[in-house]
Write a protein that holds these residues in place. Structure first.
Motif, PDB file in Angstrom:
ATOM      1  N   MET A   1       0.845  -1.125  -0.068  1.00 51.27           N
ATOM      2  CA  MET A   1      -0.129  -0.062   0.182  1.00 51.27           C
ATOM      3  C   MET A   1       0.818   1.169  -0.152  1.00 51.27           C
ATOM      4  O   MET A   1       1.822   1.334   0.796  1.00 51.27           O
ATOM      5  CB  MET A   1      -0.956   0.094   1.233  1.00 51.27           C
ATOM      6  N   VAL A   2       0.538   2.279  -0.659  1.00 50.04           N
ATOM      7  CA  VAL A   2       1.207   3.489  -0.902  1.00 50.04           C
ATOM      8  C   VAL A   2       0.940   4.463   0.167  1.00 50.04           C
ATOM      9  O   VAL A   2      -0.029   4.520   0.635  1.00 50.04           O
ATOM     10  CB  VAL A   2       0.984   4.282  -2.608  1.00 50.04           C
ATOM     11  N   GLU A   3       2.026   5.144   0.658  1.00 50.72           N
ATOM     12  CA  GLU A   3       1.936   6.113   1.611  1.00 50.72           C
ATOM     13  C   GLU A   3       1.213   7.362   1.106  1.00 50.72           C
ATOM     14  O   GLU A   3       1.425   7.669  -0.037  1.00 50.72           O
ATOM     15  CB  GLU A   3       3.353   6.530   2.210  1.00 50.72           C
ATOM     16  N   VAL A   4       0.403   8.038   2.044  1.00 52.16           N
ATOM     17  CA  VAL A   4      -0.324   9.205   1.462  1.00 52.16           C
ATOM     18  C   VAL A   4      -0.139  10.369   2.179  1.00 52.16           C
ATOM     19  O   VAL A   4       0.332  10.002   3.275  1.00 52.16           O
ATOM     20  CB  VAL A   4      -1.939   8.797   1.400  1.00 52.16           C
ATOM     21  N   TYR A   5      -0.496  11.350   1.474  1.00 54.23           N
ATOM     22  CA  TYR A   5      -0.311  12.892   2.358  1.00 54.23           C
ATOM     23  C   TYR A   5      -1.629  13.567   2.349  1.00 54.23           C
ATOM     24  O   TYR A   5      -2.457  13.313   1.347  1.00 54.23           O
ATOM     25  CB  TYR A   5       0.666  13.569   1.376  1.00 54.23           C
ATOM     26  N   VAL A   6      -1.871  14.343   3.357  1.00 54.57           N
ATOM     27  CA  VAL A   6      -3.103  14.892   3.585  1.00 54.57           C
ATOM     28  C   VAL A   6      -2.859  16.440   3.735  1.00 54.57           C
ATOM     29  O   VAL A   6      -1.978  16.873   4.509  1.00 54.57           O
ATOM     30  CB  VAL A   6      -3.822  14.385   4.846  1.00 54.57           C
ATOM     31  N   GLY A   7      -3.774  17.316   3.045  1.00 54.13           N
ATOM     32  CA  GLY A   7      -3.746  18.452   3.308  1.00 54.13           C
ATOM     33  C   GLY A   7      -5.168  19.211   4.048  1.00 54.13           C
ATOM     34  O   GLY A   7      -6.306  18.515   3.452  1.00 54.13           O
ATOM     35  N   LEU A   8      -5.061  19.884   5.004  1.00 56.12           N
ATOM     36  CA  LEU A   8      -6.243  20.585   5.679  1.00 56.12           C
ATOM     37  C   LEU A   8      -6.375  21.862   5.539  1.00 56.12           C
ATOM     38  O   LEU A   8      -5.494  22.695   5.561  1.00 56.12           O
ATOM     39  CB  LEU A   8      -6.306  20.251   7.120  1.00 56.12           C
ATOM     40  N   ASP A   9      -7.593  22.179   4.957  1.00 56.55           N
ATOM     41  CA  ASP A   9      -7.963  23.704   4.952  1.00 56.55           C
ATOM     42  C   ASP A   9      -9.065  24.132   5.909  1.00 56.55           C
ATOM     43  O   ASP A   9     -10.077  23.751   5.851  1.00 56.55           O
ATOM     44  CB  ASP A   9      -8.542  23.959   3.238  1.00 56.55           C
ATOM     45  N   VAL A  10      -8.595  24.620   6.739  1.00 55.12           N
ATOM     46  CA  VAL A  10      -9.432  24.939   8.150  1.00 55.12           C
ATOM     47  C   VAL A  10     -10.246  25.995   8.235  1.00 55.12           C
ATOM     48  O   VAL A  10      -9.659  26.975   7.831  1.00 55.12           O
ATOM     49  CB  VAL A  10      -8.270  24.853   9.254  1.00 55.12           C
ATOM     50  N   SER A  11     -11.614  25.977   8.697  1.00 59.82           N
ATOM     51  CA  SER A  11     -12.570  27.005   8.890  1.00 59.82           C
ATOM     52  C   SER A  11     -12.946  26.732  10.061  1.00 59.82           C
ATOM     53  O   SER A  11     -12.776  25.760  10.818  1.00 59.82           O
ATOM     54  CB  SER A  11     -13.383  27.377   7.801  1.00 59.82           C
ATOM     55  N   ASP A  12     -13.839  27.731  10.634  1.00 58.60           N
ATOM     56  CA  ASP A  12     -14.587  27.871  12.040  1.00 58.60           C
ATOM     57  C   ASP A  12     -15.188  26.313  12.394  1.00 58.60           C
ATOM     58  O   ASP A  12     -14.856  25.908  13.362  1.00 58.60           O
ATOM     59  CB  ASP A  12     -15.187  28.798  12.424  1.00 58.60           C
ATOM     60  N   LYS A  13     -16.019  25.941  11.169  1.00 57.00           N
ATOM     61  CA  LYS A  13     -16.987  24.919  11.632  1.00 57.00           C
ATOM     62  C   LYS A  13     -16.602  23.599  10.756  1.00 57.00           C
ATOM     63  O   LYS A  13     -16.895  22.469  11.416  1.00 57.00           O
ATOM     64  CB  LYS A  13     -18.276  25.420  11.162  1.00 57.00           C
ATOM     65  N   THR A  14     -15.954  23.820   9.747  1.00 56.88           N
ATOM     66  CA  THR A  14     -15.441  22.479   8.857  1.00 56.88           C
ATOM     67  C   THR A  14     -14.114  22.704   8.410  1.00 56.88           C
ATOM     68  O   THR A  14     -13.453  23.783   8.336  1.00 56.88           O
ATOM     69  CB  THR A  14     -16.494  22.475   7.606  1.00 56.88           C
ATOM     70  N   THR A  15     -13.623  21.436   8.036  1.00 56.82           N
ATOM     71  CA  THR A  15     -12.223  21.337   7.619  1.00 56.82           C
ATOM     72  C   THR A  15     -12.287  20.557   6.086  1.00 56.82           C
ATOM     73  O   THR A  15     -12.841  19.610   6.309  1.00 56.82           O
ATOM     74  CB  THR A  15     -11.334  20.739   8.469  1.00 56.82           C
ATOM     75  N   HIS A  16     -11.772  21.190   5.313  1.00 56.51           N
ATOM     76  CA  HIS A  16     -11.735  20.321   3.897  1.00 56.51           C
ATOM     77  C   HIS A  16     -10.529  19.551   3.956  1.00 56.51           C
ATOM     78  O   HIS A  16      -9.541  20.096   4.354  1.00 56.51           O
ATOM     79  CB  HIS A  16     -11.595  21.532   2.530  1.00 56.51           C
ATOM     80  N   VAL A  17     -10.678  18.508   3.541  1.00 54.32           N
ATOM     81  CA  VAL A  17      -9.536  17.407   3.743  1.00 54.32           C
ATOM     82  C   VAL A  17      -9.194  16.690   2.080  1.00 54.32           C
ATOM     83  O   VAL A  17     -10.125  16.628   1.382  1.00 54.32           O
ATOM     84  CB  VAL A  17      -9.805  16.103   4.311  1.00 54.32           C
ATOM     85  N   CYS A  18      -7.872  16.988   1.731  1.00 50.58           N
ATOM     86  CA  CYS A  18      -7.541  16.282   0.455  1.00 50.58           C
ATOM     87  C   CYS A  18      -6.335  15.330   0.769  1.00 50.58           C
ATOM     88  O   CYS A  18      -5.361  15.632   1.460  1.00 50.58           O
ATOM     89  CB  CYS A  18      -7.073  17.399  -0.494  1.00 50.58           C
ATOM     90  N   VAL A  19      -6.928  14.123   0.221  1.00 46.72           N
ATOM     91  CA  VAL A  19      -5.785  12.955   0.406  1.00 46.72           C
ATOM     92  C   VAL A  19      -4.864  12.754  -0.884  1.00 46.72           C
ATOM     93  O   VAL A  19      -5.896  12.540  -2.057  1.00 46.72           O
ATOM     94  CB  VAL A  19      -6.477  11.796   0.737  1.00 46.72           C
ATOM     95  N   VAL A  20      -3.713  12.933  -1.130  1.00 51.25           N
ATOM     96  CA  VAL A  20      -2.941  12.572  -2.306  1.00 51.25           C
ATOM     97  C   VAL A  20      -2.136  11.294  -2.351  1.00 51.25           C
ATOM     98  O   VAL A  20      -1.546  11.286  -1.084  1.00 51.25           O
ATOM     99  CB  VAL A  20      -2.341  13.846  -2.986  1.00 51.25           C
ATOM    100  N   ASP A  21      -1.685  10.679  -3.225  1.00 48.08           N
ATOM    101  CA  ASP A  21      -0.533   9.874  -2.973  1.00 48.08           C
ATOM    102  C   ASP A  21       0.872  10.296  -3.371  1.00 48.08           C
ATOM    103  O   ASP A  21       0.886  11.433  -3.509  1.00 48.08           O
ATOM    104  CB  ASP A  21      -0.903   8.394  -3.858  1.00 48.08           C
ATOM    105  N   ALA A  22       1.892   9.680  -3.451  1.00 44.29           N
ATOM    106  CA  ALA A  22       3.033  10.085  -3.512  1.00 44.29           C
ATOM    107  C   ALA A  22       3.351  10.888  -4.963  1.00 44.29           C
ATOM    108  O   ALA A  22       4.231  11.467  -5.060  1.00 44.29           O
ATOM    109  CB  ALA A  22       4.176   8.845  -3.403  1.00 44.29           C
TER     110      ALA A  22
END
Length: 125
Positions: free
Chosen positions: A1-22
């Motif tokens: 299984m390939v390692e993944v990386y995550v970016g978080l775009d944070v706001s007061d009530k919700t957080t957008h999550v983006c998962v990418v592979d290498a």
């Protein structure tokens, strides 16, 4: 299984999550509550082999950073000004769906020194 990386775009009530592979290919994109438990649960479901989670400095970054560290999530916090510099080089800067897209893992843009500086900055807030 390939390692993944995550970016978080944070706001007061919700957080957008983006998962990418290498290679930078998006494997999952979604939204969850801005809470360490909710984020950790989302990552558990959608990002099994975490290499790194990235979030920018901001009003909630200390709360989220320490909450995610307590839950053993490999999170780093980067300076928002540095992140803005990297993001401004993108061709499609105005797409809100891409705000959470993590920086390319192969660029090694965030060295250990920068991680340490960001953590110290957060603790001072």
């Amino acid at each position: 299984m390939v390692e993944v990386y995550v970016g978080l775009d944070v706001s007061d009530k919700t957080t957008h999550v983006c998962v990418v592979d290498a290679t930078g290919t998006v494997t999952w994109r979604g939204v969850c509550a801005t809470d360490p438990d909710a984020i950790a649960g989302t990552l558990e479901r959608h990002a099994r082999r975490l290499g790194r989670v990235v979030l920018e400095t901001g009003p909630l970054s200390a709360f989220l950073y320490h909450g995610l560290v307590e839950r053993e999530v490999p999170v780093i916090c980067i300076c928002a000004r540095h992140a803005h510099g990297v993001l401004s080089a993108r061709v499609n800067k105005s797409d809100p769906k891409r705000d959470a897209h993590p920086f390319p893992p192969s660029r090694k843009a965030w060295s250990d020194r920068r991680r340490h500086d960001a953590v110290l900055t957060i603790r001072r807030l």
